[in-house]
Scaffold this motif. Structure first.
Motif, PDB file in Angstrom:
ATOM      1  N   GLY A  36       0.814  -1.207   0.000  1.00  0.00           N
ATOM      2  CA  GLY A  36       0.000   0.000   0.000  1.00  0.00           C
ATOM      3  C   GLY A  36       0.842   1.248   0.000  1.00  0.00           C
ATOM      4  N   TYR A  37       0.169   2.381   0.047  1.00  0.00           N
ATOM      5  CA  TYR A  37       0.863   3.656   0.171  1.00  0.00           C
ATOM      6  C   TYR A  37       1.526   3.747   1.553  1.00  0.00           C
ATOM      7  N   ARG A  38       2.549   4.588   1.649  1.00  0.00           N
ATOM      8  CA  ARG A  38       3.217   4.826   2.932  1.00  0.00           C
ATOM      9  C   ARG A  38       2.334   5.766   3.754  1.00  0.00           C
ATOM     10  N   VAL A  48       2.167   9.739  -5.473  1.00  0.00           N
ATOM     11  CA  VAL A  48       3.568   9.335  -5.444  1.00  0.00           C
ATOM     12  C   VAL A  48       4.057   9.092  -6.868  1.00  0.00           C
ATOM     13  N   SER A  49       5.319   9.376  -7.122  1.00  0.00           N
ATOM     14  CA  SER A  49       5.872   9.165  -8.458  1.00  0.00           C
ATOM     15  C   SER A  49       5.969   7.672  -8.745  1.00  0.00           C
ATOM     16  N   PHE A 106       7.383   2.199  -7.262  1.00  0.00           N
ATOM     17  CA  PHE A 106       8.110   0.971  -7.606  1.00  0.00           C
ATOM     18  C   PHE A 106       8.973   0.538  -6.427  1.00  0.00           C
ATOM     19  N   ALA A 107       9.769   1.472  -5.897  1.00  0.00           N
ATOM     20  CA  ALA A 107      10.666   1.151  -4.792  1.00  0.00           C
ATOM     21  C   ALA A 107       9.896   0.735  -3.540  1.00  0.00           C
ATOM     22  N   ASP A 108       8.794   1.432  -3.259  1.00  0.00           N
ATOM     23  CA  ASP A 108       7.989   1.112  -2.081  1.00  0.00           C
ATOM     24  C   ASP A 108       7.399  -0.295  -2.164  1.00  0.00           C
ATOM     25  N   VAL A 109       6.918  -0.670  -3.342  1.00  0.00           N
ATOM     26  CA  VAL A 109       6.317  -1.997  -3.505  1.00  0.00           C
ATOM     27  C   VAL A 109       7.383  -3.087  -3.414  1.00  0.00           C
ATOM     28  N   ALA A 132      -0.348   1.962 -11.817  1.00  0.00           N
ATOM     29  CA  ALA A 132      -0.573   0.542 -12.102  1.00  0.00           C
ATOM     30  C   ALA A 132       0.673  -0.078 -12.719  1.00  0.00           C
ATOM     31  N   ALA A 133       1.277   0.620 -13.662  1.00  0.00           N
ATOM     32  CA  ALA A 133       2.486   0.110 -14.316  1.00  0.00           C
ATOM     33  C   ALA A 133       3.633  -0.024 -13.322  1.00  0.00           C
ATOM     34  N   ALA A 134       3.721   0.903 -12.375  1.00  0.00           N
ATOM     35  CA  ALA A 134       4.785   0.850 -11.369  1.00  0.00           C
ATOM     36  C   ALA A 134       4.620  -0.364 -10.463  1.00  0.00           C
ATOM     37  N   VAL A 135       3.379  -0.646 -10.054  1.00  0.00           N
ATOM     38  CA  VAL A 135       3.116  -1.813  -9.219  1.00  0.00           C
ATOM     39  C   VAL A 135       3.474  -3.091  -9.961  1.00  0.00           C
ATOM     40  N   VAL A 136       3.057  -3.193 -11.201  1.00  0.00           N
ATOM     41  CA  VAL A 136       3.345  -4.383 -12.007  1.00  0.00           C
ATOM     42  C   VAL A 136       4.851  -4.550 -12.198  1.00  0.00           C
ATOM     43  N   ALA A 137       5.540  -3.466 -12.496  1.00  0.00           N
ATOM     44  CA  ALA A 137       6.987  -3.536 -12.697  1.00  0.00           C
ATOM     45  C   ALA A 137       7.699  -4.001 -11.429  1.00  0.00           C
ATOM     46  N   ALA A 138       7.209  -3.538 -10.274  1.00  0.00           N
ATOM     47  CA  ALA A 138       7.823  -3.941  -9.016  1.00  0.00           C
ATOM     48  C   ALA A 138       7.620  -5.431  -8.748  1.00  0.00           C
TER      49      ALA A 138
END
Length: 254
Positions: A66-68, A80-81, A86-89, A127-133
């Motif tokens: 989730g979000y921080r 968030v960027s 990506f880093a958070d996930v 969505a793309a950032a989550v998938v990439a992570a």
């Protein structure tokens, strides 16, 4: 008709002396546990206990990223960027998987939480950032999400397995998305009505929206919120109703 359905619940969301839900009782009823990763809820000791109990009960562990946002329980949108998301996930999946492995299990799937879950229904960059992570950590990890969402579309495009999810105790709009929690009627609390609703979702592939129209759903997994009032009674009612209807309850990974 779907002969088999997975039941999942959000667990591990207590923090220190603050206790939320009855994780032990729910782990006897569900087949998948969406375990908090410390960003929206959950402290390390809580996550160890939750993973230990899930492993003992043969329940699959998923990383609920989730979000921080501890103060807001991850239910506030954060702009968030994609790079930071990506880093958070990646961080959250890695942290929970490390804990899970010490308890004889592992992270077997990923499910976004709260505002992030709702944002990536339409927010393509996040969505793309989550998938990439997820892909960067382990491309064999499935992602749970709302049917028709941007995140599931991106996951399929990248080669990740997707798991369509429905919600037992949340109202739907006519467009097939969840009604905002701040609106009256967004969260359902009648265990018998919720159980009948889940059986209809699984057996007929349809659910009645908040405006009275029918919405198509084809769930592989149904979410039972662990922090809802009467969550355990509701989970028992849902499981009993599904069994009576002849539906097998098992993890989507079995």
């Amino acid at each position: 008709m779907s002969a088999t359905i997975d039941l999942n619940a959000d667990l591990g969301e207590s923090f220190g002396r603050w206790q939320l839900g009855d994780d032990d009782a729910l782990l006897e009823l569900v087949t998948s546990a969406n375990v908090a990763c410390g960003f929206h809820a959950g402290d390390p000791a809580t996550l160890v206990r939750t993973c230990q109990a899930a492993a003992a009960g043969g329940v699959r562990v998923g990383a609920q990223v989730g979000y921080r946002d501890l103060a807001g329980f991850g239910r506030r949108f954060i702009d968030v960027s994609p790079q930071d998301l990506f880093a958070d996930v990646v961080y959250q999946i890695g942290a929970l998987d490390g804990i899970a492995r010490t308890q004889g299990t592992r992270v077997a799937y990923v499910k976004p939480h709260g505002a992030l879950y709702n944002a990536i229904v339409h927010h393509e960059a996040q969505a793309a950032a989550v998938v990439a992570a997820v892909r960067a950590v382990d491309e064999s990890l499935p992602i749970l999400g709302l049917p028709g969402s941007a995140v599931l579309a991106a996951a399929r495009e990248s080669g990740l397995r997707t798991v369509a999810e429905a919600f037992a105790d949340r109202a739907y709009t006519a467009d097939g998305v969840l009604v905002d929690r701040r609106r009256p009627g967004a969260v359902l609390d009648d265990a018998e009505a919720v159980a009948e609703r889940v059986v209809a979702m699984v057996v007929t592939g349809r659910v009645r929206s908040i405006d009275g129209s029918d919405v198509e759903v084809t769930p592989d997994s149904v979410c039972l919120h662990g922090d809802s009032p009467g969550a355990v009674a509701m989970a028992r009612a849902v499981r009993s109703a599904l069994s009576t209807a002849g539906v097998r309850i098992a993890s989507f990974l079995d």
